[in-house]
Design a protein around this motif. Structure first.
Motif, PDB file in Angstrom:
ATOM      1  N   GLU A  31      -8.661   6.486 -14.749  1.00  0.00           N
ATOM      2  CA  GLU A  31      -9.040   6.233 -13.396  1.00  0.00           C
ATOM      3  C   GLU A  31      -8.675   4.480 -13.223  1.00  0.00           C
ATOM      4  OE1 GLU A  31     -12.556   7.425 -10.707  1.00  0.00           O
ATOM      5  OE2 GLU A  31     -13.043   5.408 -11.382  1.00  0.00           O
ATOM      6  N   PHE A  32      -7.840   4.044 -12.025  1.00  0.00           N
ATOM      7  CA  PHE A  32      -7.570   2.774 -11.829  1.00  0.00           C
ATOM      8  C   PHE A  32      -8.394   2.639 -10.490  1.00  0.00           C
ATOM      9  CE2 PHE A  32      -3.630   1.124 -13.989  1.00  0.00           C
ATOM     10  CZ  PHE A  32      -4.538   1.451 -15.538  1.00  0.00           C
ATOM     11  N   VAL A  33      -8.917   1.599 -10.202  1.00  0.00           N
ATOM     12  CA  VAL A  33      -9.184   0.986  -9.047  1.00  0.00           C
ATOM     13  C   VAL A  33      -8.704  -0.431  -8.769  1.00  0.00           C
ATOM     14  CG1 VAL A  33     -11.372   0.274  -7.724  1.00  0.00           C
ATOM     15  CG2 VAL A  33     -11.650   2.168  -9.296  1.00  0.00           C
ATOM     16  N   LEU A  34      -7.885  -0.732  -7.557  1.00  0.00           N
ATOM     17  CA  LEU A  34      -7.234  -1.608  -7.292  1.00  0.00           C
ATOM     18  C   LEU A  34      -7.921  -2.221  -6.002  1.00  0.00           C
ATOM     19  CD1 LEU A  34      -4.983   0.517  -8.475  1.00  0.00           C
ATOM     20  CD2 LEU A  34      -3.440  -1.491  -8.288  1.00  0.00           C
ATOM     21  N   LYS A  35      -7.796  -3.569  -5.709  1.00  0.00           N
ATOM     22  CA  LYS A  35      -8.110  -4.434  -4.371  1.00  0.00           C
ATOM     23  C   LYS A  35      -6.808  -5.081  -4.270  1.00  0.00           C
ATOM     24  CE  LYS A  35     -13.000  -3.983  -4.448  1.00  0.00           C
ATOM     25  NZ  LYS A  35     -14.072  -4.526  -3.945  1.00  0.00           N
ATOM     26  N   LYS A  36      -6.688  -5.600  -2.852  1.00  0.00           N
ATOM     27  CA  LYS A  36      -5.706  -6.447  -2.544  1.00  0.00           C
ATOM     28  C   LYS A  36      -5.752  -7.751  -2.968  1.00  0.00           C
ATOM     29  CE  LYS A  36      -2.972  -4.207   0.194  1.00  0.00           C
ATOM     30  NZ  LYS A  36      -1.747  -3.963  -0.066  1.00  0.00           N
ATOM     31  N   GLY A  37      -4.536  -8.334  -3.016  1.00  0.00           N
ATOM     32  CA  GLY A  37      -4.661  -9.785  -3.862  1.00  0.00           C
ATOM     33  C   GLY A  37      -4.880 -10.564  -2.912  1.00  0.00           C
ATOM     34  N   ALA A  38      -5.195 -12.067  -3.390  1.00  0.00           N
ATOM     35  CA  ALA A  38      -5.636 -12.942  -2.773  1.00  0.00           C
ATOM     36  C   ALA A  38      -4.871 -13.402  -1.600  1.00  0.00           C
ATOM     37  CB  ALA A  38      -6.021 -14.350  -3.578  1.00  0.00           C
ATOM     38  N   GLN A  47      -7.134  -4.671   3.003  1.00  0.00           N
ATOM     39  CA  GLN A  47      -7.295  -3.289   3.023  1.00  0.00           C
ATOM     40  C   GLN A  47      -6.167  -2.519   2.839  1.00  0.00           C
ATOM     41  OE1 GLN A  47     -10.455  -1.384   4.765  1.00  0.00           O
ATOM     42  NE2 GLN A  47     -11.300  -3.589   4.100  1.00  0.00           N
ATOM     43  N   PHE A  48      -6.149  -1.343   2.168  1.00  0.00           N
ATOM     44  CA  PHE A  48      -5.055  -0.385   1.829  1.00  0.00           C
ATOM     45  C   PHE A  48      -4.718   0.402   2.964  1.00  0.00           C
ATOM     46  CE2 PHE A  48      -6.403  -1.645  -2.251  1.00  0.00           C
ATOM     47  CZ  PHE A  48      -5.156  -2.259  -2.820  1.00  0.00           C
TER      48      PHE A  48
END
Length: 487
Positions: free
Chosen positions: A277-284, A290-291
């Protein structure tokens, strides 16, 4: 030169140039576009000169536009393949690699299914379903369960196209197969699994499936009642398909492991499958935090992947070990170009994972641990021969043969390497944004040249809005960690 001759000539040109990175450099792309446009303009003028009949000209021009579209699609195949046929060093030099809460709401069923329909209509006969491809990738030989699989998966296709009568017939056929062939299937199961119970558990979801289809038939087309009934039918079909997977997994022989040459005993190997499982967040520097998935915003992107050690034991083992070591944690996405989403290049001079190298494969220029190219062909699977190592299928004289796990699903996972060095992969991998016009399954330059070692089975739709600079905040093995065997 006729338009058809032009397309054939271009095809040969692409093949003779090995679809290299230079072919698709920014300076070349405008020239290729102009070449298409100029040839089409000349051909159009010649037709007007030769024939004054407007209707005839319009028909011919429409045909030529269709041929031109075919040529452009051919270039698309070349572009996709050549973008992946690129060395890590070259990609870094070109700037393609960039270094650098609350849980999201559940995805609606319609959105979950969206990723499986990313490919265009011309590839509608291609199997794009990651779950289905993984079932076919299991090392089992029971014919009856494969026939059952075909029936159950066809129901899903019929539901998607609202062929309700056909879907209902499929439910009846499934029940008949389970009644008449259950003994043949249960005999193929391992003794430690109660396959009779698995088959019995299918009865409830099958009844719910039939009821949902029948309710949709009674509702007005396009009504809320029809959509609700079809959603219930789809959910029931997924339950049946999940039990089918469980039944097939129980048929994998006890202690089964894919044959791997002893030369690679000093590399990690995955003997079975693992869930990651990968969790990603938006870069700076992202425009939004938001995706955006089909118009719905999510604060994080969560993807579940099945890594297949039956088909790619060395590649899968290398990936799972790196996940367990935390190698991908807090790593940025380094490439997102509409063809692939790619990561795995660590900060610093090395372009891969630095560790003690394999004696047979060796190390990269900066001490990267390298792994061999690993391709499993359907003809050899399951069997004692194992995968093809350190060579492509073309170089081995087996071009055109089918691979067990094809690059035909949105979110198919491939291992990156340098173009002319089969054993140059280390830690960089990509998710393929499959499109059947650009990367037709069985006709692209990925199958047999790069190992497909798994698929995204949940959350693949997030890939459409994962951009360079977005960050992997978490990467973990959630199931199957015991199947990783370290040297």
């Amino acid at each position: 030169m006729t338009m058809t001759t032009f397309i054939v000539a271009l095809s040969m040109l692409l093949l003779n140039h090995n679809i290299s990175q230079a072919f698709v450099s920014p300076s070349v792309r405008p020239a290729m576009t102009e070449l298409f446009a100029n040839h089409h303009h000349h051909h159009h003028q010649q037709q007007q000169h030769d024939d004054n009949d407007d209707n005839h000209n319009n028909n011919n021009n429409n045909n030529n536009n269709n041929l031109l579209d075919q040529a452009k699609n051919l270039v698309g195949v070349a572009l996709t393949s050549s973008l992946i046929w690129a060395s890590p060093a070259l990609l870094v030099g070109s700037g393609l690699f960039m270094q650098s809460s609350s849980s999201p709401p559940p995805l609606p069923l319609q959105v979950v299914a969206l990723a499986k329909e990313k490919a265009s209509g011309s590839g509608s006969r291609v199997n794009k379903d990651a779950d289905s491809l993984l079932r076919y990738g299991l090392p089992i030989t029971n014919k009856e369960v494969r026939q059952l699989q075909s029936t159950i998966e066809t129901i899903n296709i019929d539901l998607g196209s609202k062929r309700k009568a056909a879907a209902l017939d499929g439910v009846k056929k499934t029940k008949s197969q389970l009644t008449q062939k259950s003994s043949s299937m249960t005999k193929a199961c391992r003794s430690d699994v109660n396959c009779d119970q698995i088959i019995a558990d299918m009865d409830g979801p099958l009844s719910d499936l039939a009821a949902g289809i029948a309710a949709s038939q009674d509702a007005f087309t396009g009504s809320e009642q029809e959509r609700t009934a079809l959603d219930k039918a789809y959910a029931a079909q997924q339950k049946v398909a999940s039990l089918l997977t469980k039944l097939q997994e129980a048929m994998v022989p006890a202690g089964y492991k894919t044959t791997v040459p002893s030369d690679y005993n000093d590399l990690p190997q995955l003997q079975g499958r693992a869930t990651v499982e990968f969790v990603l967040k938006k870069g700076a520097n992202a425009e939004s935090n938001q995706f955006d998935v089909n118009g719905v915003n999510y604060p994080e992107a969560k993807m579940t992947m099945i890594i297949d050690g039956y088909v790619a034991p060395v590649t899968g083992g290398n990936f799972v070990e790196l996940v367990q070591k935390g190698f991908y944690n807090n790593m940025a996405i380094q490439r997102s170009d509409g063809f692939v989403v790619q990561t795995g290049d660590p900060e610093g001079e090395a372009v891969g994972y630095v560790a003690t190298p394999s004696k047979s494969v060796g190390a990269g220029p900066k001490g990267e641990r390298l792994i061999p190219l690993e391709i499993m062909l359907s003809k050899d699977y399951p069997g004692e021969e194992g995968a093809l190592y350190e060579t492509t299928i073309d170089d081995d004289g087996r071009g055109g043969e089918a691979t067990v796990l094809p690059f035909s699903s949105y979110g198919a996972m491939g291992w990156a390497r340098e173009e002319y060095s089969p054993n140059s992969g280390s830690s960089q991998f990509f998710w393929l944004l499959f499109d059947s016009d650009l990367t037709p399954a069985g006709k692209n330059l990925l199958d047999g040249n790069y190992p497909c070692f798994g698929y995204v089975v949940k959350g693949a739709d997030f890939l459409s809005d994962i951009k360079e600079g977005d960050v992997i905040t978490s990467a973990k093995v959630t199931q199957g960690a015991q199947n990783l065997k370290l040297p």
